[in-house]
Each structure stands twice: as C-alpha cells, then as structure tokens.
Motif scaffolding. Structure first.
Motif, mmCIF file in Angstrom:
data_model
loop_
_atom_site.group_PDB
_atom_site.id
_atom_site.type_symbol
_atom_site.label_atom_id
_atom_site.label_comp_id
_atom_site.label_asym_id
_atom_site.label_seq_id
_atom_site.Cartn_x
_atom_site.Cartn_y
_atom_site.Cartn_z
ATOM 1 N N PRO B 86 -2.035 -15.625 -1.365
ATOM 2 C CA PRO B 86 -1.698 -14.356 -1.070
ATOM 3 C C PRO B 86 -2.716 -12.980 -2.193
ATOM 4 O O PRO B 86 -3.053 -13.737 -3.019
ATOM 5 N N ALA B 87 -3.196 -12.360 -1.218
ATOM 6 C CA ALA B 87 -3.630 -10.873 -2.245
ATOM 7 C C ALA B 87 -2.868 -10.074 -2.509
ATOM 8 O O ALA B 87 -1.357 -9.665 -1.670
ATOM 9 N N THR B 88 -2.661 -10.015 -3.690
ATOM 10 C CA THR B 88 -1.282 -8.946 -4.476
ATOM 11 C C THR B 88 -1.632 -8.177 -5.013
ATOM 12 O O THR B 88 -3.091 -7.726 -5.902
ATOM 13 N N ILE B 111 6.305 -2.867 -8.374
ATOM 14 C CA ILE B 111 5.810 -2.832 -7.311
ATOM 15 C C ILE B 111 4.897 -4.007 -6.784
ATOM 16 O O ILE B 111 4.273 -3.638 -7.190
ATOM 17 N N MET B 112 5.466 -5.145 -5.964
ATOM 18 C CA MET B 112 4.563 -6.062 -6.038
ATOM 19 C C MET B 112 4.178 -6.012 -4.601
ATOM 20 O O MET B 112 5.290 -6.711 -4.118
ATOM 21 N N THR B 113 3.531 -5.895 -4.020
ATOM 22 C CA THR B 113 2.815 -5.521 -2.756
ATOM 23 C C THR B 113 1.942 -7.319 -2.124
ATOM 24 O O THR B 113 1.245 -7.678 -3.045
ATOM 25 N N GLN B 114 2.474 -8.202 -1.340
ATOM 26 C CA GLN B 114 1.309 -9.054 -0.680
ATOM 27 C C GLN B 114 1.556 -9.497 0.276
ATOM 28 O O GLN B 114 2.057 -9.114 1.053
ATOM 29 N N ASN B 118 -2.338 -11.901 7.230
ATOM 30 C CA ASN B 118 -2.031 -10.309 7.965
ATOM 31 C C ASN B 118 -1.042 -9.784 7.985
ATOM 32 O O ASN B 118 -0.320 -9.134 8.422
ATOM 33 N N LEU B 119 0.349 -10.685 7.644
ATOM 34 C CA LEU B 119 1.556 -10.472 6.922
ATOM 35 C C LEU B 119 1.394 -9.593 5.340
ATOM 36 O O LEU B 119 1.461 -10.086 4.372
ATOM 37 N N GLU B 120 2.431 -8.436 5.563
ATOM 38 C CA GLU B 120 2.367 -7.154 4.560
ATOM 39 C C GLU B 120 3.880 -7.404 3.608
ATOM 40 O O GLU B 120 5.030 -7.188 4.935
ATOM 41 N N THR B 121 4.010 -8.576 2.452
ATOM 42 C CA THR B 121 5.353 -7.843 1.979
ATOM 43 C C THR B 121 5.372 -7.892 1.149
ATOM 44 O O THR B 121 4.752 -7.105 0.027
ATOM 45 N N SER B 122 6.613 -7.085 0.664
ATOM 46 C CA SER B 122 6.886 -5.849 -1.082
ATOM 47 C C SER B 122 7.949 -6.290 -1.739
ATOM 48 O O SER B 122 9.168 -7.425 -1.097
ATOM 49 N N SER B 155 11.918 -14.183 1.952
ATOM 50 C CA SER B 155 10.948 -15.191 2.368
ATOM 51 C C SER B 155 10.727 -16.122 1.195
ATOM 52 O O SER B 155 10.858 -15.838 0.274
ATOM 53 N N ALA B 156 9.907 -16.503 1.117
ATOM 54 C CA ALA B 156 8.905 -17.544 0.057
ATOM 55 C C ALA B 156 8.786 -17.125 -0.391
ATOM 56 O O ALA B 156 7.850 -15.776 -0.817
#
Ligand code: FES
Ligand code: FE2
Lengths: 448, 161
Positions: B86-88, B111-114, B118-122, B155-156
């Motif tokens: 993951p890119a964070t 705020i951690m964005t990951q 192609n799936l973005e989560t935060s 999510s994990a």
C-alpha cells in the motif's frame, strides 16, 4: 400498507444440482447476486442462525441490534425473561427503528411519525390515530414488528429461524453442543459472559469463504508464511510488559501456523450432516493452551477442580479443538473462550465479528488472556487474520474475473472415514468444505 | 499538566512527528522503531475513552518486541496483505503540547490515506505521544492512536498508524 405475505422464490433440486455436487461448488454460487438472494431466503431465513449470547441482554428491556443475514434485527429480552428477535423496521413506512448498537428500553418508538412498539413488537401507539379509516386496527398483527417464528437457546447461545417449521435446535446443532458445553464447563461457576468489547472486520468476499477456510488445514503454512517465518526468525518477540498479557503468545500463535504436511496430517477433522465441522487444536503453546502451566493457570485449575473434581477437570481442559464451525454463521473456540460470527452483507461482502467471554469464577487474568487472544487473532490489524482476509478478497476477484466454473473440493475424499452420522479424517482433507456444500444444497432446495 | 506554548517546542514536536510519519510512508520501518524507547508501548484502542489495556480488546497493543515482529512480517516477500504494497500518506497536524511527569505529551491529529490495488481508504484519529527528551531530540515512550472509526467496522489494517 403492509408487506406482502412472503413467498419463497423457488429453487428446484435440478437447479441446485447445477450449483454444487459432492466435491465441488459452482463459481456462480460465490458471485451471482441472485444466488446470494436465494441464500438469504433459503438459508438465513429458514435455518437456525446464531443471533447472540444471553449475557448481551441480561435484563428485561435489554436489546442489541444485530443481523440475521442481510436483515437488521433486534434481540430483545422480554418482561417475562424470554427472548424475541424483531425486525428493526417500522411497519408504517419501513423506517429503521433503532440506530444504536443496543441498550435498555421500555418500548421502541419510530423516529419518523412516532409509532410506538412494545418490547414484544406489538404496536401500542399511533399519533393522530383518529385520522385513520375504520379499517385501520392498531391490534392488527400485520402492524406488529415482524417477530422471528422461532427463537431457541442452547445454554445461552441464542439462535433464530424466521419460519415455524424445521428441525429442532438440538437436532440442528447435533454434536456441536459439545463445543458449547466445553466452553461453559470451563467456567468454575458454570456461567460465561461476553465482555471486553468486540471486533467487526469486513472482507471483500462471499460469506461462505470464511467457514470454508477456517477448518482448512493446508492453508496456514502458505497464507501465514510471512508471520510464521517472522516469528521464527525474530529473536525476542516476547513481550516484557505485564499490561500486554502476552508473554510470547502472539509469537507462538504466529509460529504455530507453520504446519508441515506431517503436522496437518495429524490434525483430526470431523464433519456432520448438518454442515458443521471441527478441527483438532494446533496452538500447542500460549497462555490458554492445554499444556500451559503457571500460577494463574494453577489457581484456575483448582477452582475448576472444586466444581468438577480432578478427573472431569482434566477432561474439560484437555479437550483440544480449535475451530468448531456451526454452519452457517458461528465459530466457537471453546479453548480460547471466543466466538466468531459471520454476517453476509452482499454476494461479495462479509463482516466477521469476534467476541470473547469471561468465565465466571475464574481468575481475572484468565479473562485477560482471552481478551489478548481475540486481539491477536481477530483484530483488523491482526498479523494472522489480515492475510486470511486478503485471500478471501483474492478468491472473490479471481472468481468474478476468471474463467473458473467450479471450485474443487476433492482433497482427502478417498480417505474420509464414516463415524456415527458424520465423517472423520486424519489427513488434510477438504471434508469440512464438502460437509458445508452438502448442507448448502439441502437448504437451498426449496422443497426441503 | 502544564501547557507548553513556546513556539519552538511546538515546532520541534511538529518536526519530530512529521519525521515519524515520513518513515512510515517511506516504508522505513526499522528506522521508525528506532524512535521508540526500549520499554515503549504502541496502542490503538478499540473504543474511544478506553483506559483498560487488559480487560478491553485493542486494535493494536504492542511493545517493541512485538513491533519488531510486525515490521519483519511487513517486509516478507509473501506477506499477502501487503502485496502489492500500500502507498500511504500519514498527515499530522493540530499539534499541541504539555508536560506530564517529566515527559513531553504531544497531542496531534492524524489522517492516514492508503491506496492499494487502486482502492483508496483512510483512517483518522487523535494521537497522543508521551516523549522523553533525548540528546538527539525525542524518544517515544507511549503512542496512542484513537481512531474515529473505533468501535465500527474495519477492513484489514496493515501499515501502522
Ligand atoms: S415510518 Fe415509522 S412512524 Fe412513520
Ligand atoms: Fe488462516
């Protein structure tokens, strides 16, 4: 106006036989939204679905909001001590009644036009009732909250079915009551309570993938290889701090997944016609393992011996089974005082909930060890479970975008042994998958 | 608890926290752990206002030995949950500081964005660092991350917060 009387969609034996056989499942069964819908109707309405534990709603008026398949429901303790499972939506215009996780109440009042429902779901208050025509009768049962036709409890484990006919809870559970008995027997006072919070973890895959994986004894060595090798290679890794109640347990759990073919062939698997299965234990070290010996364990053992005597205590603590899968939606880890619950959300989305129990009469630290075990295994940040979740997602993507028509469940099929009404294996058999598929075919067939 | 309002303390802390965030984003996990004291605790509680480490589950409750295990796993070639990696971005801000029992207590927001596959989560939360002043700046004795998502469905989570 009220909901139409329910009519089940039809699914014939012929149709179901195209989706699953003795040792295979069709990919469609994991990816087709229509089949998912059918599963919700045929399985999650009709079979005995695990709802919750007695200790979550101890007093009259206590309730929790949870799910029965895709339907939100309320588990409510009645004034007479019995339990009801009510649909969480108002009979006026369908509004979700209760949005909080749980609590204690005298009634449920809809936020929209304030229709009020008693704890048993009966409609008791309608503002401006005078404006309704004469045909409107507040006592009309169709205006009550829909109540599950059957709610049953096996020693505090509450299950429900939305249909009146079907096997009794005890026939449905069969030998899986052994796992529940063992969990309760582990409490010196004979009582257990859910405590310590819980986890809700989402994965982007079909609900069946969880139970199919849980008693699969070949996957750990591969799926969990990164945690196995890390645990074996990292010097230390043993917690020094008391607050963590770990003392090497996490490291031990990670390393335990490094099963070789010799190891997995030594794990006994048992499967039953109802779809359930259990596997022998493989965590041979850790604070709640049968081999553990320390002052807290000794105090605990003495308390148990006072209740059960030496011989029975040894038997209770010696029952070394890991996942006890009650099909379709419960997993009991009696030895570690945990359960996991499977909630299907959509054909490609599932939520797993993990809970642990306090064993009444056991030292506090025994409970703290169960809390720790839950954190290590089922937290969304678990170094173990996160790899399983990743694999579920990959199976889903693979099935949705791939050309595979059938999932293969043949491993061990030639070596399974008949025992009683079930099957047993001491090889790394896919017996639990075949057991689950068989139950799936049975319940999906609308004539059964 | 005395408020530390001096601009230079806040600046020093902001630099330190940004440095920690940067090490995580760059995947320099070994260097990240060097910011921690030998007896440090890293804690992500499972619910807001959780005070009990033992009787209440935690999303993460680890000390240095366990963090070392975690970090080693992250760099394993067959750590499936982080393949692809993951890119964070760990973005920190709203830094305030006080002093407590001889330690500097830094409060900040994260705020951690990951992005992965192609799936973005935060994930977002309030962070508390208990820091000891050392010759080369600060060392972490306790890091606590109170996620606003705590108590809900996750999510994990693989990259530390
Ligand atoms: S929708 Fe519930 S009272 Fe109107
Ligand atoms: Fe696994």
């Amino acid at each position: 106006m009220r909901k139409q009387i329910y009519t089940a969609p039809m699914s014939t034996t012929d149709e179901i036989d195209k989706l699953s056989g003795e040792d295979w499942m069709a990919a469609k069964a994991y990816t087709d939204p229509d089949i998912f819908k059918l599963e919700m109707e045929q399985i999650f309405r009709r079979a005995w679905i695990f709802i919750g534990h007695d200790s979550q709603v101890p007093n009259a008026g206590d309730f929790i909001r949870t799910r029965m398949g895709v339907d939100e429901i309320l588990l409510v303790r009645q004034l007479d001590g019995s339990l009801r499972v009510l649909a969480n939506n108002c009979t006026h215009r369908g509004t979700r009644l209760c949005a909080i996780a749980g609590g204690n109440t005298k009634s449920f009042v809809c936020p929209y036009h304030a229709w009020g429902f008693a704890l048993d779901g009966v409609l008791t208050a309608v503002p401006d009732i005078g404006s309704y025509p004469g045909t409107f009768d507040i006592k009309d049962r169709s205006l009550h909250l829909t109540s599950a036709a059957r709610v049953g409890s096996y020693r505090g484990f509450v299950f429900a079915s939305k249909v009146a006919a079907g096997p009794s809870l005890s026939d449905f559970l069969g030998r899986m009551t052994e796992a529940i008995d063992n969990l309760i027997d582990r409490a010196p006072d004979g009582k257990i309570e859910i405590e310590g919070g819980h986890f809700s973890v989402r994965y982007p895959g079909n609900w069946k993938l969880h139970h199919e994986n849980a008693n699969d004894t070949v996957h750990p060595g591969y799926v969990h290889e990164s945690s196995v090798t890390s645990a074996r290679k990292t010097e230390g890794g043993v917690t020094r701090q008391d607050e963590l109640v770990d003392r090497g347990q996490t490291k031990g759990m990670m390393a335990s997944n490094g099963l070789t073919s010799k190891d997995w062939n030594a794990i006994e698997l048992n499967g039953f016609p109802q779809g359930h299965s259990f596997m022998g234990g493989f965590y041979k070290s850790g604070l709640l393992a049968p081999q553990q010996s320390d002052p807290v364990t000794e105090t605990y053992r003495e308390a148990l011996e006072n209740t059960h005597g030496k011989e029975k205590t040894a038997k209770i603590l010696g029952m070394d089974r890991f996942n006890n899968l009650v099909w379709p939606n419960l997993n009991v880890n009696a030895q570690f005082h945990q359960i996991r619950v499977v909630h299907p959300i959509a054909v490609n989305e599932t939520i797993i909930e993990g809970y642990c129990f306090r064993l009444k009469g056991a030292p506090d630290e025994i409970f703290h060890r169960a809390v720790r075990f839950l954190g290590t295994l089922v937290s969304p940040a678990s170094m173990i479970f996160s790899d399983d979740l990743e694999i579920f997602g990959r199976v889903q993507v693979g099935l949705e975008s791939g050309s595979l028509e059938r999932l293969d469940n043949r491993r061990g099929v030639a070596t399974d042994q008949k025992t009683g009404d079930g099957l047993q294996s001491t090889t790394s058999s896919e017996l639990p998958l075949r057991t689950q598929a068989k139950a799936w075919r049975k319940w999906m067939d609308s004539k059964v | 608890m005395d408020g530390l309002k001096g601009m230079s303390v806040i600046e020093d802390l902001t630099c330190f926290l940004a440095h920690e965030a940067d090490l995580l984003d760059q995947g320099k996990f070994d260097a990240w752990l060097e910011l921690y004291e030998e007896d440090a605790i890293y804690w992500v509680p499972s619910s807001a206002e959780q005070t009990d480490m033992k009787g209440q589950v935690s999303i993460m409750l680890e000390d240095l030995p366990l963090l070392k295990l975690r970090v080693r796993r992250l760099s394993h070639p067959r750590a499936h949950a982080v393949t692809p990696k993951p890119a964070t971005i760990h973005l920190i801000g709203n830094v305030t500081a006080s002093e407590q029992d001889g330690l500097v207590v830094a409060n900040s927001k994260l705020i951690m964005t990951q992005v992965r596959d192609n799936l973005e989560t935060s994930l977002s939360g309030a962070v508390t660092h208990h820091l000891r002043r050392s010759v080369d700046g600060f060392k972490i004795k306790l890091k606590r991350v109170d996620l606003i998502q705590a108590g809900g469905v996750f999510s994990a989570i693989s990259i530390p917060l």
